[in-house]
Design an enzyme around this catalytic site. Structure first.
Site, mmCIF file in Angstrom:
data_model
loop_
_atom_site.group_PDB
_atom_site.id
_atom_site.type_symbol
_atom_site.label_atom_id
_atom_site.label_comp_id
_atom_site.label_asym_id
_atom_site.label_seq_id
_atom_site.Cartn_x
_atom_site.Cartn_y
_atom_site.Cartn_z
ATOM 1 N N ASN A 282 0.793 0.930 6.010
ATOM 2 C CA ASN A 282 1.375 0.171 4.911
ATOM 3 C C ASN A 282 2.241 -0.919 5.511
ATOM 4 O O ASN A 282 3.142 -0.634 6.291
ATOM 5 C CB ASN A 282 2.228 1.077 4.010
ATOM 6 C CG ASN A 282 3.051 0.277 3.008
ATOM 7 O OD1 ASN A 282 2.652 -0.791 2.572
ATOM 8 N ND2 ASN A 282 4.212 0.796 2.663
ATOM 9 N N GLY A 283 1.963 -2.181 5.165
ATOM 10 C CA GLY A 283 2.774 -3.268 5.686
ATOM 11 C C GLY A 283 1.934 -4.449 6.095
ATOM 12 O O GLY A 283 0.795 -4.619 5.630
ATOM 13 N N CYS B 178 0.830 -1.208 0.000
ATOM 14 C CA CYS B 178 0.000 0.000 0.000
ATOM 15 C C CYS B 178 0.861 1.253 0.000
ATOM 16 O O CYS B 178 2.083 1.190 -0.013
ATOM 17 C CB CYS B 178 -0.922 0.011 1.226
ATOM 18 S SG CYS B 178 -1.970 -1.447 1.360
ATOM 19 N N GLY C 86 -1.205 0.708 -5.086
ATOM 20 C CA GLY C 86 -2.483 0.075 -4.776
ATOM 21 C C GLY C 86 -3.620 0.717 -5.529
ATOM 22 O O GLY C 86 -3.725 1.947 -5.555
ATOM 23 N N TYR D 24 11.133 -3.288 -7.824
ATOM 24 C CA TYR D 24 9.861 -3.205 -8.540
ATOM 25 C C TYR D 24 8.903 -2.129 -8.054
ATOM 26 O O TYR D 24 8.370 -1.357 -8.846
ATOM 27 C CB TYR D 24 9.145 -4.567 -8.461
ATOM 28 C CG TYR D 24 7.806 -4.588 -9.159
ATOM 29 C CD1 TYR D 24 7.718 -4.824 -10.523
ATOM 30 C CD2 TYR D 24 6.623 -4.349 -8.460
ATOM 31 C CE1 TYR D 24 6.494 -4.834 -11.172
ATOM 32 C CE2 TYR D 24 5.396 -4.362 -9.100
ATOM 33 C CZ TYR D 24 5.332 -4.599 -10.453
ATOM 34 O OH TYR D 24 4.128 -4.589 -11.102
#
Length: 469
Positions: free
Chosen positions: A115-116, A15, A41, A254
């Protein structure tokens, strides 16, 4: 968070979070920041704002540009805001799991986004439910709000004490009426940075979003750090003494945009360097080098420079398409691949092609690209990948779905080339990638390559017949 279904591993999302403190256009800036983080996301997004007295929330499923209209931004008035873009697997989709979350209590309001992935979420959630907590979502992010509620004292201490209960990767934002707290896990697995904007501050998962709002980079949030932002400025503390720098290597490979800086390293330069290293590690006789748009292009530049093989634009991307890696189902991924790229026949025909890409996870995209190049007349297709083989699931928020879908968990490169239809295939070595990224500390999370997980995995442990123990 991860759940076991028929002994397969379902991964949580990757995210993006973005926050603004003390700016008259806080919600509009957050909207722009989320647009810049859209690649992290696409399933849902939201914003919580504060005017100093009241917190307001608006969120929805879909892309940022489709969820928010001008009237929605206008309603979210105030000087402070936090936002979130989400890609879901664990907990499922649905509006109830879209962040930020907004909680109300007798002591005030709290906006939260994350996020995570918390690897002990199931264990902590079970404990909290036994103690009387009632959860409104199936997302692991909600756990921290219940922990904060159970502690007493100043908010900084409540957050620090709560974070000691959780393990895994996280970049948290907590918005109160007139305060903003940000926190990073003690391994530093997720990126999080702070910038200045006028008399205020901006916080983001990636620095590319600072450019979108005209903010000036200040510094990265450190592993284990909790930062309090108020009208008095920044106040920093650490919730743990056991801290390391173990940034997720896939951020460089990426996920991050090439114009982002992660812990002082430019993502584009890291990818270009990885192409140069790969050219030395895995040379091949060929006529042209082609990069896979978009994230493989930087590495292709480096491979071409180091190998002295001409770089050509042999694949053209349909700009209306989205990333296939983060499509939620295999059928959607395969359909997206067929729509997103086309080959330039005049460039490819009768050529020996080096096809450079950033990673192979499921093998869906690369197999179809090889077929596309051969159909356009390529004499040979040699695949070069600037990520090591991804053999193991990620438990920290990256969507490496199941072992059945990890092609490198099933095949050696010598076998894989026949499966995908390539004349040859080679992956960069782990040390080669570390050297290419070049951070002085040299510590990264490379668990998906070598099974060296930086945390204990708790209930995510797989039985002895599987590869992760």
């Amino acid at each position: 968070m991860i759940k076991l279904v028929d002994m397969k591993v379902e991964m949580h999302e990757e995210c993006g979070v973005f926050g603004v403190f003390n700016h008259f256009n806080a919600s509009l800036l957050t909207y722009r920041g989320l647009n810049a983080l859209q690649h992290r996301g696409q399933e849902g997004c939201g914003i919580v704002s504060s005017d100093g007295k009241t917190l307001k929330a608006f969120k929805g499923e879909g892309l940022v540009k489709n969820v928010f209209k001008k009237k929605d931004i206008d309603v979210l008035d105030g000087l402070h805001a936090i936002g979130h873009v989400r890609y879901s697997t664990f907990g499922g989709g649905g509006i109830h799991n879209v962040q930020p979350f907004l909680f109300h209590s007798q002591n005030g309001q709290l906006g939260l986004c994350h996020n995570g992935n918390l690897v002990n979420a199931t264990k902590i959630r079970g404990y909290l439910e036994q103690q009387g907590s009632i959860f409104q979502t199936t997302a692991d992010s909600e756990i921290i709000a219940h922990l904060i509620k159970r502690h007493r004292g100043e908010m900084m201490n409540r957050i620090k004490e709560s974070l000691l209960y959780v393990e895994g990767s996280f970049a948290f934002m907590f918005l109160l009426e007139d305060e903003l707290y940000v926190a990073l896990d003690k391994q530093g697995l997720r990126p999080l940075s702070i910038a200045t904007l006028g008399d205020g501050y901006v916080v983001s998962s990636e620095t590319c979003a600072f450019d979108a709002v005209g903010a000036t980079f200040l510094r990265d949030v450190l592993p284990g750090e909790v930062i309090h932002i108020s009208k008095d400025g920044l106040n920093s503390s650490f919730y743990s003494e056991d801290r390391k720098h173990q940034m997720c290597m896939m951020e460089y490979v990426y996920f991050a945009r090439p114009d982002s800086q992660i812990e002082g390293i430019n993502v584009y330069q890291a990818r270009k360097n990885s192409g140069k290293v790969l050219a030395k590690e895995a040379p091949v006789e060929a006529d042209i080098v082609i990069g896979v748009p978009d994230s493989g292009m930087s590495a292709a530049v480096g491979y071409a420079e180091a190998s002295k093989i001409p770089l050509e634009l042999g694949l053209i991307k349909n700009k209306a398409s989205d990333r296939t890696f983060i499509e939620p189902t295999q059928a959607l991924r395969e359909n997206a691949v067929s729509l997103k790229l086309s080959a330039v026949r005049s460039v490819i025909k009768d050529k020996r092609v080096v096809l450079v890409d950033d990673s192979i996870v499921r093998g869906t995209t690369i197999k179809q690209l090889i077929q596309l190049l051969k159909h356009a007349g390529a004499k040979e297709v040699h695949v070069r990948i600037t990520s090591p083989e991804i053999k193991y699931p990620c438990f920290y928020g990256v969507d490496f779905s199941t072992y059945d879908e990890l092609i490198s968990a099933k095949y050696k490169p010598s076998e894989m080339k026949d499966v995908i239809g390539a004349h040859s295939i080679a992956f960069i070595s782990i040390q080669g990638l570390i050297d290419a990224v070049g951070r002085k500390e040299g510590a990264y999370c490379t668990a998906c390559y070598n099974k060296k997980y930086p945390t204990y995995l708790y209930e995510t442990i797989i039985d002895a017949n599987k590869q992760v123990k």
